[in-house]
Write an enzyme that holds these catalytic residues in place. Structure first.
Site, PDB file in Angstrom:
ATOM      1  N   LYS A  42     -17.193  21.497   7.796  1.00 42.38           N
ATOM      2  CA  LYS A  42     -17.285  21.825   9.200  1.00 42.38           C
ATOM      3  C   LYS A  42     -17.874  23.208   9.397  1.00 42.38           C
ATOM      4  CE  LYS A  42     -12.809  19.556   9.618  1.00 42.38           C
ATOM      5  NZ  LYS A  42     -11.920  19.998   8.546  1.00 42.38           N
ATOM      6  N   ASP A 102     -21.859  31.388  -1.420  1.00 39.01           N
ATOM      7  CA  ASP A 102     -20.895  32.216  -2.156  1.00 39.01           C
ATOM      8  C   ASP A 102     -21.151  32.046  -3.659  1.00 39.01           C
ATOM      9  OD1 ASP A 102     -18.718  33.708  -2.976  1.00 39.01           O
ATOM     10  OD2 ASP A 102     -17.226  32.218  -2.418  1.00 39.01           O
ATOM     11  N   LYS A 130     -23.410  35.946   0.356  1.00 37.10           N
ATOM     12  CA  LYS A 130     -22.707  37.047  -0.303  1.00 37.10           C
ATOM     13  C   LYS A 130     -23.598  37.616  -1.392  1.00 37.10           C
ATOM     14  CE  LYS A 130     -18.031  35.615   0.679  1.00 37.10           C
ATOM     15  NZ  LYS A 130     -16.747  35.133   0.168  1.00 37.10           N
ATOM     16  N   PHE A 151     -13.958  38.032   1.951  1.00 39.17           N
ATOM     17  CA  PHE A 151     -13.685  36.782   2.660  1.00 39.17           C
ATOM     18  C   PHE A 151     -13.810  36.994   4.166  1.00 39.17           C
ATOM     19  CE2 PHE A 151     -11.117  33.392   4.489  1.00 39.17           C
ATOM     20  CZ  PHE A 151     -11.612  32.305   3.793  1.00 39.17           C
ATOM     21  N   ASP A 158     -13.684  29.294   8.457  1.00 33.84           N
ATOM     22  CA  ASP A 158     -12.244  29.200   8.705  1.00 33.84           C
ATOM     23  C   ASP A 158     -11.411  29.899   7.635  1.00 33.84           C
ATOM     24  OD1 ASP A 158     -12.871  27.263   6.626  1.00 33.84           O
ATOM     25  OD2 ASP A 158     -10.820  26.539   6.894  1.00 33.84           O
ATOM     26  N   ARG A 164     -12.465  29.258  13.381  1.00 33.05           N
ATOM     27  CA  ARG A 164     -13.854  28.785  13.447  1.00 33.05           C
ATOM     28  C   ARG A 164     -14.498  29.100  14.792  1.00 33.05           C
ATOM     29  NH1 ARG A 164     -14.691  25.498   8.938  1.00 33.05           N
ATOM     30  NH2 ARG A 164     -12.964  24.172   8.297  1.00 33.05           N
TER      31      ARG A 164
HETATM   32  P1  5GP Z   1     -19.873  28.133  -2.668  1.00 30.68           P
HETATM   33  O1  5GP Z   1     -19.903  26.692  -3.080  1.00 30.68           O
HETATM   34  O2  5GP Z   1     -21.221  28.774  -2.503  1.00 30.68           O
HETATM   35  O3  5GP Z   1     -18.944  28.939  -3.525  1.00 30.68           O
HETATM   36  O4  5GP Z   1     -19.134  28.216  -1.306  1.00 30.68           O
HETATM   37  C1  5GP Z   1     -19.548  27.585  -0.204  1.00 30.68           C
HETATM   38  C2  5GP Z   1     -18.380  27.228   0.677  1.00 30.68           C
HETATM   39  O5  5GP Z   1     -17.212  28.013   0.408  1.00 30.68           O
HETATM   40  C3  5GP Z   1     -18.755  27.506   2.096  1.00 30.68           C
HETATM   41  O6  5GP Z   1     -19.317  26.361   2.665  1.00 30.68           O
HETATM   42  C4  5GP Z   1     -17.440  27.902   2.726  1.00 30.68           C
HETATM   43  O7  5GP Z   1     -16.811  26.751   3.238  1.00 30.68           O
HETATM   44  C5  5GP Z   1     -16.603  28.452   1.593  1.00 30.68           C
HETATM   45  N1  5GP Z   1     -16.599  29.934   1.606  1.00 30.68           N
HETATM   46  C6  5GP Z   1     -17.169  30.749   0.693  1.00 30.68           C
HETATM   47  N2  5GP Z   1     -16.975  32.046   1.017  1.00 30.68           N
HETATM   48  C7  5GP Z   1     -16.260  32.045   2.165  1.00 30.68           C
HETATM   49  C8  5GP Z   1     -15.755  33.087   3.017  1.00 30.68           C
HETATM   50  O8  5GP Z   1     -15.914  34.301   2.817  1.00 30.68           O
HETATM   51  N3  5GP Z   1     -15.057  32.680   4.117  1.00 30.68           N
HETATM   52  C9  5GP Z   1     -14.846  31.362   4.407  1.00 30.68           C
HETATM   53  N4  5GP Z   1     -14.150  31.101   5.515  1.00 30.68           N
HETATM   54  N5  5GP Z   1     -15.319  30.365   3.640  1.00 30.68           N
HETATM   55  C10 5GP Z   1     -16.016  30.703   2.527  1.00 30.68           C
HETATM   56 MG    MG Z   2     -14.846  26.120   4.414  1.00 33.20          MG
END
Ligand code: 5GP
Ligand code: MG
Length: 178
Positions: A42, A102, A130, A151, A158, A164
């Protein structure tokens, strides 16, 4: 909710201005084709809704439910596809939108799946990236803002399902992250 926020990182006016220029970049890169935009739910919902209304070219929208975070503030390392049916992407120019880059695992896994399913080309866009070492080698083609490794919530992002609907991106107070 504002009381739970330690500090606002990117305010609404700044986000809106950046979305205007991202929309111009997308229009410039896809002048003719009908784009298939895939929104990762979402988290990318708010960002995508505001961005896509600024894009004037023809496009179609699909959504995908994937889980990479299972609550909390740490990535689980595994990406699950939660939809019963995968959208029809064969031969399409796809623009994949997520809220934040991330570890890179989510974009990497979805991009790979899109190619397996026959997408002609896949470009990726994120509101936030990031600035850190990623677990997967992946870069987004369109990035709203680079941020530090902390974060964040708001503008679609969220914490345990909340925040959100904040119109800005902010950092949670430690006391709110229980
Ligand atoms: P990745 O797969 O690149 O590690 O992370 C992607 C997903 O992790 C994003 O779609 C998000 O849902 C969640 N995410 C990563 N970092 C953050 C953050 O700082 N805050 C929030 N709310 N979600 C994060
Ligand atoms: Mg998420």
């Amino acid at each position: 909710m504002r009381n739970d926020i330690e500090r606002v990182l990117i305010d609404e006016a700044v986000i809106e201005k950046r979305l205007d220029s991202m929309a111009r970049e997308i229009e410039r890169d896809f002048p003719e084709e009908t784009l298939l935009v895939i929104i990762l739910l979402k988290g990318a919902l708010v960002f995508a809704a505001d961005l896509l209304r600024r894009v004037s070219g023809p496009l179609e929208i699909e959504c995908l439910n994937v889980a990479s975070y299972h609550g909390g503030t740490e990535s689980s390392g595994k990406v699950d596809f939660l939809d019963r049916q995968f959208p029809e992407v064969r031969g399409r120019q796809v623009l994949l939108l997520d809220d934040i880059l991330d570890t890179g695992r989510t974009l990497h896994a979805v991009e790979r799946r899109l190619k397996e399913e026959g997408a002609l080309a896949v470009r990726t866009g994120v509101l936030l990236a990031k600035e850190k070492q990623r677990a997967e080698e992946v870069q987004a083609d369109y990035i709203g803002f680079g941020i530090g490794d902390e974060f964040v919530v708001g503008y679609g992002l969220d914490y345990n399902g909340k925040y959100r609907n904040l119109p800005y991106v902010g950092v949670l107070k430690l006391s709110a992250a229980v």
